[in-house]
Design an enzyme around this catalytic site. Structure first.
Site, mmCIF file in Angstrom:
data_model
loop_
_atom_site.group_PDB
_atom_site.id
_atom_site.type_symbol
_atom_site.label_atom_id
_atom_site.label_comp_id
_atom_site.label_asym_id
_atom_site.label_seq_id
_atom_site.Cartn_x
_atom_site.Cartn_y
_atom_site.Cartn_z
ATOM 1 C CE LYS A 174 8.216 15.820 5.018
ATOM 2 N NZ LYS A 174 7.996 15.071 6.254
ATOM 3 C CD GLU A 249 13.753 6.090 -7.825
ATOM 4 O OE1 GLU A 249 13.067 5.072 -8.075
ATOM 5 O OE2 GLU A 249 14.651 6.487 -8.586
ATOM 6 C CB CYS A 283 9.575 0.717 -3.450
ATOM 7 S SG CYS A 283 9.489 2.164 -2.462
ATOM 8 C CD GLU A 382 3.466 0.747 -3.332
ATOM 9 O OE1 GLU A 382 3.140 1.937 -3.269
ATOM 10 O OE2 GLU A 382 4.643 0.366 -3.459
HETATM 11 C C1 UN1 Z 1 12.630 0.788 -1.297
HETATM 12 O O1 UN1 Z 1 11.890 -0.091 -0.916
HETATM 13 O O2 UN1 Z 1 12.184 1.930 -1.528
HETATM 14 O O3 UN1 Z 1 16.160 -3.363 -3.235
HETATM 15 C C2 UN1 Z 1 14.093 0.650 -1.444
HETATM 16 C C3 UN1 Z 1 15.830 -3.249 -2.065
HETATM 17 C C4 UN1 Z 1 16.548 -2.251 -1.196
HETATM 18 C C5 UN1 Z 1 16.032 -0.864 -1.409
HETATM 19 C C6 UN1 Z 1 14.551 -0.762 -1.417
HETATM 20 N N1 UN1 Z 1 17.953 -2.310 -1.509
HETATM 21 O O4 UN1 Z 1 14.936 -3.897 -1.593
#
Ligand code: UN1
Length: 491
Positions: A174, A249, A283, A382
């Site tokens: 999804k 994650e 993230c 965040e």
């Molecule tokens: C994310 O933001 O969920 O390290 C992944 C990084 C990328 C992956 C980020 N290779 O910024």
């Protein structure tokens, strides 16, 4: 572009006639890109059933053969890199260079994980009994649910799909409702690569309907989820009722520390990329800059100047440094946090919504810098937008204390020329990823990715750990003594 897509179930694109639809739009122009059906429980169950039916054959397909199909998909993506990179940029809003980077990360990972088809290593070891052999083998889990976010619309799905497939699982996928077209194009690459029908299925629609069904359905054996903390907790709780393994994650509040002895210009380059790359919607984005006192004024002066020079506009224009936020919701969150920051007494050095003619239709904002005090909400929560809180500290201990005093623990960075301090920081940062003299973003696919504290629940994606998430370990004993031997029992 105005394409009509359907679900991808059992190797077919299907569009049930009576489903309501939703549109995916370009966040820079609000132009419609494509239309997708809003899936319901029944659609999801159909996809799960297709995955279940395909499982035995896929499980029995030799792993190197599974790897070859994945490699083929990577090659197809390589041929389509321009088109796909452009699409990532148009659907999600990150600049074209980063859109292409998203696709490159997908290719890199698929190439890397295809090779696992010739490994999927277990271990052999000794036995406490004579003429007895012991080993472990890896087996697929079954039907896995992959629920992915919009910020890396091809790379994150590929991390999950690639690792799940090579391990012998079948998938119900999804994608985020903001980037379903990237997901559909990805599916087409696997389809073209010759993936057997039913092995990979996609249903679009709301997390509260499609996502929930995937998480709760008895025939889905494991869940891999990337997204926000609240949704992650919801997934974890619901999957717990069925004792399903879940990999999460989740968020980050990633710090970059600049020590007095750092290469300041390099550190500024790092912060610009880390904080404002992908409009802060990673993230791993840097949302806190912690600067030691003697270099604070120099850092601020250079940072503000460079930030004001960033050009903002249509992300597919290669001259642009920053695109729009990805949705109206993101814009709303951004504006709320700018207000929160001001109300808390943080000093807004630069930021705000952009309202010129060229910004009329998109969710454009300025890269935003606050001088803040640790403890304010903008320094702890965040935001997922280009909002950087800068804080001054007297020494390393204070810097690390602040860096660690948040609920998240994904990525961290320190700029220093002192090798002792760098190694201390590697020990001290409470994060799953630490960079020395490099920004908090840009993890490479052949190394584990994930975090501690509220960033996850202990697992790591990608890298050498990628297949752990998608395999069960079976321990095997083979007794070739031709007699009953009893472990632990004295003779
Ligand atoms: C994310 O933001 O969920 O390290 C992944 C990084 C990328 C992956 C980020 N290779 O910024």
């Amino acid at each position: 572009m105005d394409e009509k897509y359907g679900f991808y179930i059992n190797g077919e694109w299907t569009r049930p006639a009576d489903r309501e639809t939703f549109e995916t739009k370009n966040p820079a122009t609000r132009e419609k890109l494509a239309e997708f059906p809003l899936g319901n429980e029944e659609d999801t169950r159909e996809a799960i059933e297709a995955a279940e039916d395909a499982f035995q054959d896929w499980k029995k397909t030799p792993a190197p053969e599974r790897g070859n199909i994945i490699l083929k998909a990577a090659q197809i993506m390589k041929e389509k890199k321009d088109e796909l990179g452009n699409l990532v940029s148009s659907e999600m809003g990150k600049i074209i260079e980063e859109g292409r980077g998203d696709v490159q990360e997908s290719i890199d990972f698929l190439e890397y994980i295809a090779g696992e088809g010739r490994r999927l290593l277990g271990e052999t070891t000794t036995s406490e009994l004579k003429n007895k052999f012991s080993m472990t083998v890896r087996q697929p889990i079954g039907v896995v649910g992959c629920i992915t976010p919009w910020n890396f619309p091809t790379a994150i799905p590929c991390w999950k799909i690639g690792a799940a497939l090579v391990s012998g699982n079948t998938i119900v996928f999804k994608p985020a409702s903001m980037t379903p077209l990237c997901a559909a194009k990805l599916i087409e690459c696997f389809e073209e690569a010759g993936l057997p029908e039913g092995v990979l299925n996609m249903v679009t629609g709301p997390g509260s309907v499609v996502g929930n069904e995937i998480v709760e359905n008895d025939h889905v054996d494991s869940i891999s989820f990337t997204g926000g903390v609240d949704a992650g907790v919801h997934v974890y709780r619901n999957a717990a009722n069925k004792l399903k393994p879940v990999e999460l994650e989740l968020g980050g509040k990633n710090p970059q520390i600049i020590m007095n002895d750092a290469n300041i210009n390099l550190a500024i380059e790092g912060i610009l990329f880390g904080a404002f790359g992908s409009q802060g919607q990673r993230c791993t984005a840097t949302s806190r800059l912690i600067v030691q006192d003697s270099v604070y004024d120099e850092v601020m002066e250079k940072l503000v100047k460079r930030t004001k020079d960033l050009s903002i506009g249509d992300p597919v224009d290669p001259k642009v440094d920053m695109g729009p936020l990805s949705s109206e919701q993101q814009l709303k969150t951004y504006l709320e946090y700018v207000e929160i920051g001001k109300e808390e007494g943080a000093e807004l050095i630069y930021g705000g919504e952009l309202d010129g003619e060229q910004y009329r239709d998109g969710y454009f904002v300025k890269p935003t810098i606050f001088e803040a005090e640790h403890g304010m909400r903008i320094t702890k929560e965040e935001i997922f937008a280009p909002v950087l809180s800068v804080m001054k500290v007297k020494d390393y201990d204070e810097a690390i204390r602040i860096a660690n005093d948040v609920e998240y623990g994904l990525s961290s960075s320190i700029y220093t020329r002192d090798v002792n301090k760098a190694f201390e920081a590697i020990d001290d940062f409470e994060t799953g990823i630490t960079y020395v003299n490099a920004p908090t973003i840009g993890a490479e696919v052949h190394l584990p990715f994930g975090g501690v504290k509220n960033t996850g629940n202990g697992g790591r994606e990608a890298g050498t750990t990628a297949i752990e998430e998608f395999t069960e370990i079976k321990t095997v004993f083979i007794d070739y003594s031709d007699k009953l031997q009893k472990a632990q029992i004295e003779e």
